[in-house]
Design a protein around this motif. Sequence first.
Motif, PDB file in Angstrom:
ATOM      1  N   LEU A 172       0.235  14.070   7.719  1.00 12.13           N
ATOM      2  CA  LEU A 172       1.156  13.552   6.714  1.00 12.13           C
ATOM      3  C   LEU A 172       1.585  14.683   5.789  1.00 12.13           C
ATOM      4  O   LEU A 172       1.086  14.835   4.683  1.00 12.13           O
ATOM      5  CB  LEU A 172       0.495  12.416   5.916  1.00 12.13           C
ATOM      6  CG  LEU A 172       0.245  11.119   6.681  1.00 12.13           C
ATOM      7  CD1 LEU A 172      -0.569  10.156   5.834  1.00 12.13           C
ATOM      8  CD2 LEU A 172       1.545  10.477   7.119  1.00 12.13           C
TER       9      LEU A 172
ATOM     10  N   GLY B 275      -6.304  10.642   3.633  1.00  5.96           N
ATOM     11  CA  GLY B 275      -4.885  10.400   3.797  1.00  5.96           C
ATOM     12  C   GLY B 275      -4.154  11.105   2.670  1.00  5.96           C
ATOM     13  O   GLY B 275      -4.559  12.187   2.239  1.00  5.96           O
TER      14      GLY B 275
ATOM     15  N   THR C 201       5.642   9.272  11.353  1.00  5.71           N
ATOM     16  CA  THR C 201       4.265   9.234  11.846  1.00  5.71           C
ATOM     17  C   THR C 201       4.152   9.574  13.322  1.00  5.71           C
ATOM     18  O   THR C 201       3.042   9.608  13.864  1.00  5.71           O
ATOM     19  CB  THR C 201       3.672   7.832  11.631  1.00  5.71           C
ATOM     20  OG1 THR C 201       4.368   6.898  12.468  1.00  5.71           O
ATOM     21  CG2 THR C 201       3.762   7.408  10.178  1.00  5.71           C
TER      22      THR C 201
ATOM     23  N   LYS D 287       2.477   6.653  15.166  1.00  3.12           N
ATOM     24  CA  LYS D 287       1.140   6.215  14.776  1.00  3.12           C
ATOM     25  C   LYS D 287       1.231   5.157  13.678  1.00  3.12           C
ATOM     26  O   LYS D 287       2.133   5.167  12.853  1.00  3.12           O
ATOM     27  CB  LYS D 287       0.319   7.402  14.279  1.00  3.12           C
ATOM     28  CG  LYS D 287       0.040   8.448  15.348  1.00  3.12           C
ATOM     29  CD  LYS D 287      -0.780   9.603  14.787  1.00  3.12           C
ATOM     30  CE  LYS D 287      -1.067  10.647  15.860  1.00  3.12           C
ATOM     31  NZ  LYS D 287      -1.848  11.787  15.308  1.00  3.12           N
TER      32      LYS D 287
ATOM     33  N   ILE E  86       0.020   3.195  10.266  1.00  2.00           N
ATOM     34  CA  ILE E  86      -0.541   3.567   8.979  1.00  2.00           C
ATOM     35  C   ILE E  86      -0.818   2.319   8.158  1.00  2.00           C
ATOM     36  O   ILE E  86      -0.331   1.234   8.472  1.00  2.00           O
ATOM     37  CB  ILE E  86       0.396   4.504   8.179  1.00  2.00           C
ATOM     38  CG1 ILE E  86       1.732   3.801   7.882  1.00  2.00           C
ATOM     39  CG2 ILE E  86       0.605   5.830   8.896  1.00  2.00           C
ATOM     40  CD1 ILE E  86       2.652   4.582   6.957  1.00  2.00           C
TER      41      ILE E  86
ATOM     42  N   ILE F 151      -1.717   6.276   1.424  1.00  3.41           N
ATOM     43  CA  ILE F 151      -1.371   6.077   2.827  1.00  3.41           C
ATOM     44  C   ILE F 151      -2.510   6.583   3.683  1.00  3.41           C
ATOM     45  O   ILE F 151      -2.978   7.708   3.500  1.00  3.41           O
ATOM     46  CB  ILE F 151      -0.053   6.804   3.183  1.00  3.41           C
ATOM     47  CG1 ILE F 151       1.086   6.340   2.263  1.00  3.41           C
ATOM     48  CG2 ILE F 151       0.310   6.558   4.643  1.00  3.41           C
ATOM     49  CD1 ILE F 151       2.367   7.135   2.449  1.00  3.41           C
ATOM     50  N   ARG F 152      -2.963   5.782   4.610  1.00  2.00           N
ATOM     51  CA  ARG F 152      -4.047   6.150   5.524  1.00  2.00           C
ATOM     52  C   ARG F 152      -3.547   6.083   6.954  1.00  2.00           C
ATOM     53  O   ARG F 152      -2.816   5.153   7.302  1.00  2.00           O
ATOM     54  CB  ARG F 152      -5.230   5.170   5.379  1.00  2.00           C
ATOM     55  CG  ARG F 152      -5.798   5.125   3.952  1.00  2.00           C
ATOM     56  CD  ARG F 152      -6.703   6.319   3.705  1.00  2.00           C
ATOM     57  NE  ARG F 152      -7.332   6.210   2.399  1.00  2.00           N
ATOM     58  CZ  ARG F 152      -6.854   6.735   1.274  1.00  2.00           C
ATOM     59  NH1 ARG F 152      -5.707   7.401   1.306  1.00  2.00           N
ATOM     60  NH2 ARG F 152      -7.503   6.620   0.134  1.00  2.00           N
TER      61      ARG F 152
END
Length: 309
Positions: free
Chosen positions: A14, A248, A272, A275, A277, A308-309
């Motif tokens: 990120l 994150g 991403t 992916k 999130i 954000i993870r």
Amino acid sequence: MASMAMAIGCSASLQPENISIADYRGGKECAVSLTFDDSMKEHYTIVAPELEKRGFRGTFWMCGAWMPAEAHMDTTHFTWAEAKEMSDKGHEMSNHSWSHPYLTMLSDEELAEQIRKNDEAILANIGKASTTFCFPYNAFNEKVLEKAMEGRVGARLKEFWLGGQHSPKEYLQKTVEDALASGSWIAGMTHGINYGYDCYSDPTEFTDFLDYLKSLEERIWVGTFRDVAVYTALAKDVKLTIASDGKGVSVTPSVTLDKTLYEYPLTMVVTTGGKKIKAQQDGKALEVKYDGDNAYLDFCPFAGPVTIR
């Protein structure tokens, strides 16, 4: 996309360049505002219901002097009670001056009175302040614009014709196609549907255009004039500070605009690579939507950091 960010030890997946603000809410490619002038009865009986059927909301510019206290007193204009009903359903009811004069021909005192009196009537009868403005006859100069913009987020300075005799199907669709190509915000304007100088020769032309917009809703944001004005101003003003917390990132927004006028969600875009999130702000989970490599999430620019993870 608008984005200004600083990074402090970001995680590899990120990076700051992968986090930005969408030009329009939901990551749409352009915005269309549908606006209707002069408090006409058909706005209540036809326009608002047709917009609602498609999940749209419009902006209705009102002249208080023309609005009857009760429906039987004037069959050509909607009442204050009907205006409130429209507002309660999510439409924007806003200021078109008190009695529709050429504002450029008024004294300073008359100009102020035309604006103030209608503002006060809207607030008293609807319970919401008018934060946008539409100039009668599209007539304004620097003095009128400056006065009308006091305490507001925007004014309609240009528009495209929605009305039937000015707007054949090909013109309307070309206007939208051009907006998509340029990523622009456009505002359509008309008065009547079945009567008035810019009415439709066939009213189905109006609903056909709404259906055309609906068919493009994945690409176009159909929003009220106020909402799009606020969003675009916020998108230009917001600054994002991005920092890693080990698991994150934390994205802290800051804005200089007045919260009482400009509070509205912004859409954050996170590339991403496909992916998934998870995101939250002030302890509340944020809904995340995906389109290809991008994730989109709405957040409050006046609240705390987005994690954000």
